[in-house]
Design an enzyme around this catalytic site. Sequence first.
Site, PDB file in Angstrom:
ATOM      1  N   ARG A   1     -53.316  20.279  35.687  1.00 43.44           N
ATOM      2  CA  ARG A   1     -52.920  20.540  34.372  1.00 43.44           C
ATOM      3  C   ARG A   1     -53.668  21.626  33.665  1.00 43.44           C
ATOM      4  O   ARG A   1     -53.144  22.310  33.062  1.00 43.44           O
ATOM      5  CB  ARG A   1     -53.431  18.960  33.539  1.00 43.44           C
ATOM      6  CG  ARG A   1     -52.210  17.790  33.583  1.00 43.44           C
ATOM      7  CD  ARG A   1     -51.974  17.693  35.072  1.00 43.44           C
ATOM      8  NE  ARG A   1     -51.107  16.486  35.045  1.00 43.44           N
ATOM      9  CZ  ARG A   1     -51.564  15.229  35.134  1.00 43.44           C
ATOM     10  NH1 ARG A   1     -52.850  14.945  35.321  1.00 43.44           N
ATOM     11  NH2 ARG A   1     -50.644  14.005  35.149  1.00 43.44           N
TER      12      ARG A   1
ATOM     13  N   ASP B   1     -48.909  19.035  40.134  1.00 40.34           N
ATOM     14  CA  ASP B   1     -48.243  18.031  38.993  1.00 40.34           C
ATOM     15  C   ASP B   1     -46.983  18.918  38.342  1.00 40.34           C
ATOM     16  O   ASP B   1     -46.707  20.038  38.937  1.00 40.34           O
ATOM     17  CB  ASP B   1     -49.271  17.651  38.188  1.00 40.34           C
ATOM     18  CG  ASP B   1     -49.261  16.383  37.739  1.00 40.34           C
ATOM     19  OD1 ASP B   1     -48.301  15.948  37.095  1.00 40.34           O
ATOM     20  OD2 ASP B   1     -50.064  15.372  38.301  1.00 40.34           O
TER      21      ASP B   1
ATOM     22  N   HIS C   1     -44.055  13.737  39.301  1.00 43.92           N
ATOM     23  CA  HIS C   1     -45.292  14.679  38.832  1.00 43.92           C
ATOM     24  C   HIS C   1     -44.820  15.869  39.537  1.00 43.92           C
ATOM     25  O   HIS C   1     -45.600  16.592  40.322  1.00 43.92           O
ATOM     26  CB  HIS C   1     -46.574  14.357  38.979  1.00 43.92           C
ATOM     27  CG  HIS C   1     -47.030  13.136  38.255  1.00 43.92           C
ATOM     28  ND1 HIS C   1     -47.416  13.461  36.964  1.00 43.92           N
ATOM     29  CD2 HIS C   1     -47.444  11.751  38.333  1.00 43.92           C
ATOM     30  CE1 HIS C   1     -47.991  12.093  36.475  1.00 43.92           C
ATOM     31  NE2 HIS C   1     -47.763  11.327  36.969  1.00 43.92           N
TER      32      HIS C   1
ATOM     33  N   ASP D   1     -47.449   7.877  42.288  1.00 46.74           N
ATOM     34  CA  ASP D   1     -47.623   7.286  41.014  1.00 46.74           C
ATOM     35  C   ASP D   1     -46.623   7.765  39.947  1.00 46.74           C
ATOM     36  O   ASP D   1     -45.956   8.866  39.987  1.00 46.74           O
ATOM     37  CB  ASP D   1     -49.061   7.585  40.424  1.00 46.74           C
ATOM     38  CG  ASP D   1     -49.389   8.977  40.036  1.00 46.74           C
ATOM     39  OD1 ASP D   1     -48.592   9.745  41.007  1.00 46.74           O
ATOM     40  OD2 ASP D   1     -49.953   9.395  39.077  1.00 46.74           O
ATOM     41  N   GLU D   2     -46.337   6.955  39.033  1.00 46.91           N
ATOM     42  CA  GLU D   2     -45.588   6.992  37.685  1.00 46.91           C
ATOM     43  C   GLU D   2     -44.361   7.918  38.161  1.00 46.91           C
ATOM     44  O   GLU D   2     -43.939   8.811  37.646  1.00 46.91           O
ATOM     45  CB  GLU D   2     -46.414   8.135  36.666  1.00 46.91           C
ATOM     46  CG  GLU D   2     -47.505   7.329  36.248  1.00 46.91           C
ATOM     47  CD  GLU D   2     -48.461   8.119  35.544  1.00 46.91           C
ATOM     48  OE1 GLU D   2     -49.078   7.508  34.375  1.00 46.91           O
ATOM     49  OE2 GLU D   2     -48.597   9.254  35.525  1.00 46.91           O
TER      50      GLU D   2
ATOM     51  N   TRP E   1     -55.403   2.262  41.159  1.00 45.29           N
ATOM     52  CA  TRP E   1     -55.823   2.945  39.722  1.00 45.29           C
ATOM     53  C   TRP E   1     -55.476   2.577  38.393  1.00 45.29           C
ATOM     54  O   TRP E   1     -55.789   2.293  37.419  1.00 45.29           O
ATOM     55  CB  TRP E   1     -55.251   4.236  39.715  1.00 45.29           C
ATOM     56  CG  TRP E   1     -53.828   4.452  39.522  1.00 45.29           C
ATOM     57  CD1 TRP E   1     -52.715   4.400  40.255  1.00 45.29           C
ATOM     58  CD2 TRP E   1     -53.264   4.514  38.286  1.00 45.29           C
ATOM     59  NE1 TRP E   1     -51.498   4.551  39.671  1.00 45.29           N
ATOM     60  CE2 TRP E   1     -51.910   4.687  38.237  1.00 45.29           C
ATOM     61  CE3 TRP E   1     -53.575   4.565  36.658  1.00 45.29           C
ATOM     62  CZ2 TRP E   1     -50.909   4.642  37.209  1.00 45.29           C
ATOM     63  CZ3 TRP E   1     -52.786   4.889  35.867  1.00 45.29           C
ATOM     64  CH2 TRP E   1     -51.339   4.926  36.128  1.00 45.29           C
TER      65      TRP E   1
ATOM     66  N   TYR F   1     -62.326   6.091  34.455  1.00 48.97           N
ATOM     67  CA  TYR F   1     -61.402   7.390  34.223  1.00 48.97           C
ATOM     68  C   TYR F   1     -62.490   8.210  33.134  1.00 48.97           C
ATOM     69  O   TYR F   1     -62.686   7.763  31.964  1.00 48.97           O
ATOM     70  CB  TYR F   1     -60.331   7.100  33.529  1.00 48.97           C
ATOM     71  CG  TYR F   1     -59.019   6.779  34.412  1.00 48.97           C
ATOM     72  CD1 TYR F   1     -59.266   6.363  35.605  1.00 48.97           C
ATOM     73  CD2 TYR F   1     -57.761   7.555  34.197  1.00 48.97           C
ATOM     74  CE1 TYR F   1     -58.520   6.429  36.646  1.00 48.97           C
ATOM     75  CE2 TYR F   1     -56.888   7.420  35.016  1.00 48.97           C
ATOM     76  CZ  TYR F   1     -57.116   6.733  36.258  1.00 48.97           C
ATOM     77  OH  TYR F   1     -55.972   6.850  37.131  1.00 48.97           O
TER      78      TYR F   1
ATOM     79  N   THR G   1     -57.208  16.217  33.524  1.00 46.59           N
ATOM     80  CA  THR G   1     -57.857  17.145  32.667  1.00 46.59           C
ATOM     81  C   THR G   1     -56.735  17.838  31.565  1.00 46.59           C
ATOM     82  O   THR G   1     -56.672  18.843  31.081  1.00 46.59           O
ATOM     83  CB  THR G   1     -58.149  18.694  33.699  1.00 46.59           C
ATOM     84  OG1 THR G   1     -56.854  19.025  34.166  1.00 46.59           O
ATOM     85  CG2 THR G   1     -59.054  18.363  34.313  1.00 46.59           C
ATOM     86  N   GLU G   2     -55.766  16.963  31.162  1.00 44.38           N
ATOM     87  CA  GLU G   2     -54.765  17.328  30.216  1.00 44.38           C
ATOM     88  C   GLU G   2     -55.443  17.586  28.958  1.00 44.38           C
ATOM     89  O   GLU G   2     -55.122  18.820  28.245  1.00 44.38           O
ATOM     90  CB  GLU G   2     -53.884  16.189  29.675  1.00 44.38           C
ATOM     91  CG  GLU G   2     -52.818  15.595  30.778  1.00 44.38           C
ATOM     92  CD  GLU G   2     -53.560  14.503  31.662  1.00 44.38           C
ATOM     93  OE1 GLU G   2     -54.682  14.558  31.792  1.00 44.38           O
ATOM     94  OE2 GLU G   2     -52.602  13.698  32.144  1.00 44.38           O
TER      95      GLU G   2
END
Length: 439
Positions: A81, A110, A181, A242-243, A289, A314, A365-366
């Site tokens: 990110r 990502d 991602h 994930d996601e 997570w 986190y 790190t967004e």
Amino acid sequence: MTHREDGTIPPEGYRLEITPEAITLSASDAAGRFYGEQTLRQLRGPSAFRAAGFAPDPVPCGVVTDHPRFAWRGCLLDVARNFRTKAEVLRFIDLLAAHKLNVLHFHLTDDQGWRVQIPEFPRLTSVGGWRHGSMVGRHDGPERDGRPHGGFYTTDDLREIVAYAAQRHITVVPEIDVPGHSQAAIAAYPELGTGEPVEVWTSWGVNPRLLDPKESTVDFYRRVLDAVLEIFPSEVIAIGGDEVPGATERHAWFVDRMIEHLESRGRRALGWDEILDGKPATSAIIGSWRGEEAGVVAAKAGHDVVMCPEQHVYLDHRQADHPDEPIPVGFLRTLADFYAYEPYPADLPEDARPRILGAQAQVWTEHLDSVRRVDYAVFPRLCAFAEVVWSSGPRDFGEFSARLAEAHLPRLDALGVEYRALDGPHPWQRRPGVPGRPR
């Protein structure tokens, strides 16, 4: 200082004996010697943490016998990110080593960037390695900063990072995130997705654009992983999982092909807990997570588990509810909360406890766009986490916080770490007007 080999001391453990006449460090392995030296460094006072020009303080006499509670004492650093330069990564490794952490989970790809050079596929970095701008803070609107952002590590850079970490007894676990991602990779090679041209993503959050789980995509990522294996000697390679909104059985099939490929190369996959939905091979390690429940399920099913629940560890999540807290996202987790975290879930059966390899703090790190912002988010909460995964026995936050303020924050000062002060951010650490998204 005299070194002695002592096979009775547990792996990574040491015994440090200090008398008026001599200092003797005993250990059964090189890691134990290294950690004993870190403890001696602590005893020598904050000046021992400066790069040069220090006169060490006298060290107290006594005996320290110590060994770690968990074999996996990790920290994830997301460089996809917001890119961190090689020098900044080496500095981060030094900080992990000073806290006796031994795994750097290196999140290299990502939607927002691809950071590892793959010579066979140069567009992954020439196209996927940068984006036109970034969302500022967290919101649902179209606003972007208009500032191009990018960077990547050459294979030689990564070999240097791996070697530097190994000298400090830290294993670098790379992550190539699939099948979600993945927009940076799709921007570079549109045939990995629908074939429609796209740009590297400038938003944060969950992206519905996924890899097309067809045979050619499997072949592409096998070749990517082979290049990664040439760089990273770690037994464990992270593959994300994930996601994945709208995931199909075919996407689970794709993840299984990655696990099988790593197995065929003598490695093990680490996947986020969503991969349990596809019932992967038990060789796969599960990163729990989304909470602790998946870790319990995975351990009971025979998987090794790394505990990293977002509700507890986190580091990008906010540290206070005060309006001065910069870009407040996620759960409120204070220093005391980190110190109170218990990696063994309360409902974990006794016979499944050996499956918990350890725990890992996460630095996404967004909203951390500089090394100063990383310092602020990470420290001193990572200090509390490091003690949780190293030390056994009861914990007293009052006693810990007194030690932290009196002895350890001066060490961070000497190291040049711009941590969050215990009473809140300094004026220059605030980000007024930048929206967050608290939970």
